[in-house]
Design an enzyme around this catalytic site. Structure first.
Site, PDB file in Angstrom:
ATOM      1  N   GLN A   1       0.842  -1.195   0.000  1.00  0.00           N
ATOM      2  CA  GLN A   1       0.000   0.000   0.000  1.00  0.00           C
ATOM      3  C   GLN A   1       0.879   1.246   0.000  1.00  0.00           C
ATOM      4  O   GLN A   1       1.587   1.511   0.977  1.00  0.00           O
ATOM      5  CB  GLN A   1      -0.901  -0.022   1.237  1.00  0.00           C
ATOM      6  CG  GLN A   1      -1.857   1.150   1.362  1.00  0.00           C
ATOM      7  CD  GLN A   1      -2.478   1.191   2.745  1.00  0.00           C
ATOM      8  OE1 GLN A   1      -1.796   1.401   3.736  1.00  0.00           O
ATOM      9  NE2 GLN A   1      -3.774   0.960   2.825  1.00  0.00           N
TER      10      GLN A   1
ATOM     11  N   SER B   1       0.945   6.518   2.756  1.00  0.00           N
ATOM     12  CA  SER B   1       1.581   7.508   3.629  1.00  0.00           C
ATOM     13  C   SER B   1       2.845   8.083   3.010  1.00  0.00           C
ATOM     14  O   SER B   1       3.566   7.414   2.261  1.00  0.00           O
ATOM     15  CB  SER B   1       1.920   6.880   4.980  1.00  0.00           C
ATOM     16  OG  SER B   1       0.752   6.513   5.673  1.00  0.00           O
TER      17      SER B   1
ATOM     18  N   SER C   1       4.679  -1.626   4.325  1.00  0.00           N
ATOM     19  CA  SER C   1       4.925  -3.025   4.667  1.00  0.00           C
ATOM     20  C   SER C   1       4.928  -3.892   3.409  1.00  0.00           C
ATOM     21  O   SER C   1       4.145  -3.652   2.480  1.00  0.00           O
ATOM     22  CB  SER C   1       3.843  -3.531   5.629  1.00  0.00           C
ATOM     23  OG  SER C   1       3.853  -2.795   6.831  1.00  0.00           O
TER      24      SER C   1
ATOM     25  N   GLU D   1      -8.977  -1.724   5.790  1.00  0.00           N
ATOM     26  CA  GLU D   1      -7.713  -1.917   6.498  1.00  0.00           C
ATOM     27  C   GLU D   1      -7.947  -2.029   7.995  1.00  0.00           C
ATOM     28  O   GLU D   1      -7.382  -2.895   8.666  1.00  0.00           O
ATOM     29  CB  GLU D   1      -6.771  -0.743   6.206  1.00  0.00           C
ATOM     30  CG  GLU D   1      -5.458  -0.804   6.970  1.00  0.00           C
ATOM     31  CD  GLU D   1      -4.558   0.378   6.676  1.00  0.00           C
ATOM     32  OE1 GLU D   1      -3.326   0.197   6.674  1.00  0.00           O
ATOM     33  OE2 GLU D   1      -5.068   1.494   6.457  1.00  0.00           O
TER      34      GLU D   1
ATOM     35  N   GLU E   1      -4.843   8.487  17.464  1.00  0.00           N
ATOM     36  CA  GLU E   1      -5.416   9.832  17.520  1.00  0.00           C
ATOM     37  C   GLU E   1      -6.411  10.053  16.381  1.00  0.00           C
ATOM     38  O   GLU E   1      -7.512  10.592  16.581  1.00  0.00           O
ATOM     39  CB  GLU E   1      -4.306  10.887  17.462  1.00  0.00           C
ATOM     40  CG  GLU E   1      -3.416  10.934  18.696  1.00  0.00           C
ATOM     41  CD  GLU E   1      -2.384   9.808  18.736  1.00  0.00           C
ATOM     42  OE1 GLU E   1      -1.730   9.661  19.779  1.00  0.00           O
ATOM     43  OE2 GLU E   1      -2.234   9.086  17.732  1.00  0.00           O
TER      44      GLU E   1
END
Length: 382
Positions: free
Chosen positions: A111, A114, A147, A230, A363
């Site tokens: 994926q 980020s 990952s 996910e 968060e």
């Protein structure tokens, strides 16, 4: 279809493809073609258009026969995130091309979401996708914390295709060939001494428009499907009663009477009750998913499981005392699966620190729960 009819189909399949005499890959391909990979998927795409809650019937029969299965930790991103995203937003040609090798483990997925400056605020990604005159795309940018990128053949990729549009509207979603020229994968060493994840550099990477998933500029909507799946995949995997991290610690408690104290017993009972509550909540979530798409409830399950794992691993460390402080596994390993059961208590404690970061920080999950589950006002932007 009734469950007994499905059992009959599975047994007929096993009669034709005996696990003991059928090569593993051949068996997995045949299982997919028979619609027994994921029964809730469409016919011809590994499924039978049946309710999702019938899948355990298939899995139970195959497991009892000693049939091979796919290693979930290695292909979890493909099975739990890429596949349901493609099913909802992909074309028929894309589904036919990617689903079968994804499920059989012939092609591993990762994926590419980020970035160094866009982790929690994913919609702020700056990786650029520029459309060429021939209709295809050229991508430049950097992704991080990816990952299995070192093993993956394909990646789901979120990139900015229109920098002039509002940040949620200028994104497009792609499938990226990880062997394409311009893709560079570098390992990132983590606190355990391993390198499970990576940073990925994309320099002039060409992506055919046929590999675009969803409409141009609709990447955020597609990405949200991936994110919801996910969090369910990370927080809602089926776990037998008394298994998982808590089961490992309970077995250690029973085997080591010299470690027991009254305070430890009370703490372990509290953790066991919390783990059982989490297991039942995840089970209820999977049953709800059988009739529809994943929603924000998966964020709550993922949040709870992340912090519970950290508590349990911390309890194990305190239970063992000085013995738990020995940790010598600092080798730069590149694991394809997270074998936490076979590792030391120190490893489990260190690895659990990542649970509240990976797959969405706690968060951010709290914001999702507050706004989309509890209906509270949005957080004021700083």
């Amino acid at each position: 279809m009734r469950s007994d009819e499905l059992v009959g189909q599975v047994r007929a399949f096993l009669a034709e493809h005996a696990p003991a005499t059928t090569e593993r890959l051949e068996f997995l391909r045949a299982r997919f073609d028979a619609g027994l990979a994921w029964v809730n998927f469409p016919q011809g795409l590994g499924g039978m258009d049946l309710p999702r809650d019938l899948q355990p019937v298939v899995d139970g029969e195959l497991a009892a026969a000693g049939a091979p299965d796919v290693p979930l930790p290695r292909v979890g991103i493909g099975l739990g995130m890429a596949a349901p995203t493609m099913l909802r937003h992909g074309t028929v040609a894309q589904l036919r091309r990617w689903l079968r090798p994804l499920w059989t483990e012939e092609e591993v997925w990762c994926q590419l979401f980020s970035e160094p400056g866009a982790g929690s605020d994913l919609a702020s990604v700056s990786t650029r996708a520029v459309r060429e005159a021939d209709g295809d795309w050229v991508v430049d940018g950097q992704k991080v914390w990816t990952s299995t990128a070192h093993e993956a053949q394909w990646a789901v990729l979120l990139a900015r295709s229109d920098p002039s549009a509002p940040k949620h509207e200028g994104l497009t979603y792609f499938a990226c060939d990880m062997s394409a020229p311009g893709v560079e994968v570098r390992p990132l060493r983590q606190i355990t001494g391993e390198a499970e994840f990576n940073e990925v550099f994309l320099t002039g990477v060409r992506i055919p428009d046929a590999h675009r998933i969803g409409e141009v500029g609709q990447g955020w909507q597609v990405a949200r499907t991936t994110l919801m799946n996910e969090r369910v995949a990370l927080g809602g995997d089926p776990v037998p009663r008394g298994d998982g991290m808590i089961g490992l610690v309970v077995r250690k408690w029973r085997a080591r009477p010299e470690l027991r104290t009254a305070a430890g017993r009370d703490a372990l009972l509290r953790l066991w009750v919390a783990a059982e509550a989490g297991r039942l909540t995840a089970q209820r979530l999977r049953e709800e998913l059988a009739a529809g798409q994943p929603g924000p409830d998966g964020s709550a399950v993922k949040y709870a499981n992340s912090h519970l794992n950290q508590e349990i691993s911390g309890f194990e460390l305190e239970l063992l005392g000085d013995e738990a402080l020995r940790y010598d596994d600092w080798t730069m390993r590149r694991p394809s699966r997270r074998d936490w059961r076979e590792r030391t208590s120190g490893y489990r404690y260190l690895r659990a620190r990542a649970n509240s970061i990976e797959g969405g920080t706690s968060e951010i999950l709290c914001n999702v729960i507050a706004e989309r589950v509890l209906g509270l006002p949005r957080e004021v932007a700083g």
